[in-house]
Design an enzyme around this catalytic site. Structure first.
Site, PDB file in Angstrom:
ATOM      1  N   ASN A   9       2.754 -24.682 -38.273  1.00  0.00           N
ATOM      2  CA  ASN A   9       3.474 -23.473 -37.864  1.00  0.00           C
ATOM      3  C   ASN A   9       3.944 -23.698 -36.429  1.00  0.00           C
ATOM      4  OD1 ASN A   9       4.443 -20.967 -37.284  1.00  0.00           O
ATOM      5  ND2 ASN A   9       2.456 -19.914 -37.317  1.00  0.00           N
ATOM      6  N   LYS A  11       5.982 -21.982 -34.817  1.00  0.00           N
ATOM      7  CA  LYS A  11       6.291 -20.702 -34.148  1.00  0.00           C
ATOM      8  C   LYS A  11       7.639 -20.819 -33.424  1.00  0.00           C
ATOM      9  CE  LYS A  11       1.391 -19.980 -33.738  1.00  0.00           C
ATOM     10  NZ  LYS A  11       0.317 -19.182 -33.182  1.00  0.00           N
ATOM     11  N   HIS A  97       1.944 -13.523 -41.133  1.00  0.00           N
ATOM     12  CA  HIS A  97       1.200 -14.087 -40.002  1.00  0.00           C
ATOM     13  C   HIS A  97       0.777 -12.942 -39.088  1.00  0.00           C
ATOM     14  CE1 HIS A  97       0.257 -16.337 -36.392  1.00  0.00           C
ATOM     15  NE2 HIS A  97       0.141 -17.404 -37.174  1.00  0.00           N
ATOM     16  N   GLU A  99       0.825 -12.594 -36.020  1.00  0.00           N
ATOM     17  CA  GLU A  99       1.791 -12.275 -34.950  1.00  0.00           C
ATOM     18  C   GLU A  99       2.903 -11.382 -35.491  1.00  0.00           C
ATOM     19  OE1 GLU A  99       2.515 -16.343 -33.836  1.00  0.00           O
ATOM     20  OE2 GLU A  99       0.455 -16.471 -33.089  1.00  0.00           O
ATOM     21  N   GLU A 169      -6.776 -16.667 -41.610  1.00  0.00           N
ATOM     22  CA  GLU A 169      -6.689 -16.956 -40.178  1.00  0.00           C
ATOM     23  C   GLU A 169      -7.366 -15.843 -39.388  1.00  0.00           C
ATOM     24  OE1 GLU A 169      -3.147 -19.714 -39.311  1.00  0.00           O
ATOM     25  OE2 GLU A 169      -2.389 -17.671 -39.311  1.00  0.00           O
ATOM     26  N   GLY A 175      -4.926 -19.778 -31.578  1.00  0.00           N
ATOM     27  CA  GLY A 175      -4.427 -20.125 -30.245  1.00  0.00           C
ATOM     28  C   GLY A 175      -5.443 -19.930 -29.139  1.00  0.00           C
ATOM     29  N   SER A 215      -7.073 -22.621 -34.493  1.00  0.00           N
ATOM     30  CA  SER A 215      -7.510 -23.727 -33.634  1.00  0.00           C
ATOM     31  C   SER A 215      -8.008 -24.944 -34.414  1.00  0.00           C
ATOM     32  CB  SER A 215      -8.564 -23.228 -32.634  1.00  0.00           C
ATOM     33  OG  SER A 215      -8.003 -22.219 -31.811  1.00  0.00           O
TER      34      SER A 215
HETATM   35  C1  PEP Z   1      -1.352 -20.205 -36.342  1.00  0.00           C
HETATM   36  O1  PEP Z   1      -0.466 -19.857 -35.587  1.00  0.00           O
HETATM   37  O2  PEP Z   1      -1.236 -19.934 -37.530  1.00  0.00           O
HETATM   38  C2  PEP Z   1      -2.493 -20.918 -35.796  1.00  0.00           C
HETATM   39  C3  PEP Z   1      -3.529 -21.104 -36.556  1.00  0.00           C
HETATM   40  O3  PEP Z   1      -2.392 -21.339 -34.486  1.00  0.00           O
HETATM   41  P1  PEP Z   1      -3.437 -22.335 -33.734  1.00  0.00           P
HETATM   42  O4  PEP Z   1      -3.651 -23.506 -34.634  1.00  0.00           O
HETATM   43  O5  PEP Z   1      -2.711 -22.699 -32.469  1.00  0.00           O
HETATM   44  O6  PEP Z   1      -4.691 -21.562 -33.500  1.00  0.00           O
END
Ligand code: PEP
Length: 253
Positions: A9, A11, A97, A99, A169, A175, A215
């Site tokens: 992803n 983003k 997601h 976000e 998630e 993040g 992460s």
């Molecule tokens: C994500 O944006 O779906 C995500 C898991 O980000 P990160 O791996 O940076 O935590």
């Protein structure tokens, strides 16, 4: 065996030149993908066509949009529809997601509509779910995730859910550098599968790929993906570094 998936992803990151360089670096690294494994690149809309052309002819590499609108066409300035994505040969769409739920106020009902338009167009949704920190601290994360699944997915037929993709998630791990422990990931993934099994039966639940996101890095992917109900990952930050994402792809079971 259900599909094992490493989904990037990106983003809202990278210029086109940086994106193309990242893909060139990545495809130069030997990837050990077997028939049941796929790497998916969730790239910004303007890069779908150029990045798709970079992976042309590579059967286990695919692209994903990071969103689509819940209507097929019309006066919705600035939006992108599922039929448009299908017309440029996009395979997957990341939906829900955290976000998008937080900054764009996407509701469970809106996500159910987005899933419907994806199915109508022949696109495969990657449906994200997961709880914020205060819900985890209150110990109510399982019911929170159950509601997300029930309200956006449970109108689907058994046929539509066969081989479906869910990304769990936990928001507190996205993040933040704070990964769920292997046990926490496995516990929630097993719970999601059991909720799906009680609604749709074991065969369908066992066909669904449940990815972990939060992460995932080159140095922890293997142990997380080794959990029996974890079928790969949805990866943000580490997917922007070719060697890291290649190592994550090569950690799929
Ligand atoms: C994500 O944006 O779906 C995500 C898991 O980000 P990160 O791996 O940076 O935590």
């Amino acid at each position: 065996m259900r599909k094992q998936i490493a989904a990037a992803n990106w983003k809202m990151n990278l210029t086109l030149q940086q994106a193309e360089q990242l893909m060139d670096e990545l495809i130069a690294i030997p990837l050990q993908l077997t028939d049941h494994q796929v790497a998916v690149f969730g790239v910004p809309f303007p890069y779908l066509i150029p990045i798709k052309s970079k992976i042309a002819g590579k059967s286990n590499l695919s692209i994903a949009a990071q969103n689509c609108y819940n209507k097929n066409s019309g006066a919705y300035t600035g939006e992108v529809s599922a039929p448009m994505l299908k017309s440029i040969d996009v395979d997957y769409v990341i939906l829900g997601h955290s976000e998008r739920r937080e900054y764009f106020e996407e509701t469970h009902a809106m996500l159910a509509e987005k899933i419907n338009v994806c199915f109508e167009a022949g696109l495969k949704p990657i449906f994200c779910c997961g709880e914020p920190l205060q819900i985890r601290e209150a110990g109510t994360e399982k019911t929170y995730v159950e509601t997300q699944l029930a309200d956006s997915l449970f109108h689907l037929s058994a046929e539509q859910l066969t081989g479906f993709i869910i990304a769990y998630e936990p928001i507190w791990a996205i993040g933040t550098g704070k990964t769920a422990s292997n046990e926490q990931a496995q516990e929630m993934h097993a719970h999601i599968r059991s909720v799906l099994a009680s609604k749709y039966g074991n065969d369908i639940a066992n066909s669904i790929s449940i990815l972990y996101g939060g992460s995932v890095k080159a140095n922890n992917a293997k142990e997380i993906f080794a959990q029996p109900d974890v079928d790969g990952g949805l990866v943000g930050g580490a997917s922007l570094v070719a060697t890291d994402f290649a190592a994550i792809i090569n950690s799929l079971k």
